[in-house]
Design a protein around this motif. Sequence first.
Motif, short mmCIF file in Angstrom:
data_model
loop_
_atom_site.label_atom_id
_atom_site.label_comp_id
_atom_site.label_asym_id
_atom_site.label_seq_id
_atom_site.Cartn_x
_atom_site.Cartn_y
_atom_site.Cartn_z
N VAL A 163 0.80 -0.98 0.09
CA VAL A 163 -0.16 -0.01 0.05
C VAL A 163 0.91 1.17 -0.10
N LYS A 210 3.96 1.62 -0.74
CA LYS A 210 4.83 1.57 -1.78
C LYS A 210 4.37 2.44 -2.86
N GLN A 211 3.14 2.66 -3.15
CA GLN A 211 2.55 3.33 -4.10
C GLN A 211 2.73 5.00 -3.57
N TYR A 212 2.81 5.20 -2.60
CA TYR A 212 3.12 6.73 -2.15
C TYR A 212 4.61 7.07 -1.90
N LYS A 236 -6.12 7.26 1.75
CA LYS A 236 -4.80 6.64 0.84
C LYS A 236 -4.66 5.34 1.01
N GLY A 268 -5.09 2.87 -1.86
CA GLY A 268 -4.15 1.91 -2.05
C GLY A 268 -4.66 0.33 -2.23
N HIS A 319 -6.46 -0.28 -5.34
CA HIS A 319 -5.68 -0.44 -6.23
C HIS A 319 -4.93 -1.68 -6.47
N LEU A 320 -4.57 -2.34 -5.19
CA LEU A 320 -3.86 -3.66 -4.98
C LEU A 320 -4.70 -4.53 -5.61
N THR A 353 -5.01 -4.51 -9.62
CA THR A 353 -4.22 -4.83 -10.34
C THR A 353 -3.60 -6.37 -10.33
N GLU A 398 -2.31 -7.65 -7.36
CA GLU A 398 -1.53 -7.78 -6.18
C GLU A 398 -2.08 -8.50 -4.90
#
Length: 284
Positions: A79, A81-83, A250, A254, A257-258, A261, A263
């Motif tokens: 999570v 790492k995206q930021y 955030k 996040g 988003h994972l 994708t 992940e």
Amino acid sequence: MKKRNILILVTLLVFLFTLTGCSNNKKSVAQEANTADTWSSIKKRGRVIIGLDDTFVPMGFREKNGQLVGYDIDLAKAVFKQYGIKADFQPIDWNMKETELRNRTIDLIWNGYTITPARKKQLMFSRPYMANRQVLVTKTKENITSFKGMQGKTLGAQTSSSGASLLNEHPTMLKDYIKGKTPVLYDSFNNALMDLDDGRIQGLLIDSVYAGYYISKEKDPTSYRITRGGFDGEDFAAGMRKGDKTLKSKIDQGLQHLANTGELQRINRKWFGNSDNSLIQPAK
């Protein structure tokens, strides 16, 4: 006599001033936890401090070489790492987790942390990402196939865990059956499972995610039985101070988003195989 009275009065005033100062300080800490949005500070320092119990397999624990690993470790790292933020993990006394958060010793509690009404009064949660429930683990040879089968037998549970709370909140479901109507409390599930193997306890109330992972790693998984009683399921989420609304946003974004994708699904398979308790699905 007048000088003595004046001295006593001054001493009392100093004492009262000290008490007022302590009270105001405690109040200001609580107010800051409820209002301060610390995302900009976290972003600036490039790291977020996450509090955890480092014995909670498979969510966050130490391997024999001392390395900290686990499902929540991988998830939190992915999570942030995206930021461009590094996730640092700080082992804490689980009994003091909310105090650590309020005092800003840590930024988050992320370690198989269950959403409860009582906890919602103290802090704010991310969106739930995993479903969990409390189950009874016994040795197959004990032939215990229900909660009632624990009649007169010794039960183990973790101190301050959601399982211990449910046991007390709904005593007629399990607590009233066990020996002395009181469980043996442990600081970690590892010690409790060793006592189960050695016969010092005959049952263990434990998170299903931990039970499934632990039993799957044993030489003879069939020597254990998992019994589901009537306890309601529970959801895991990250806990943070009520003022950290940006941090919550955030994390929520996040996690989604994972899932989008793939992940998130990869991390789930790594730790739980085909058992999928995820509450976040890819957006259509």
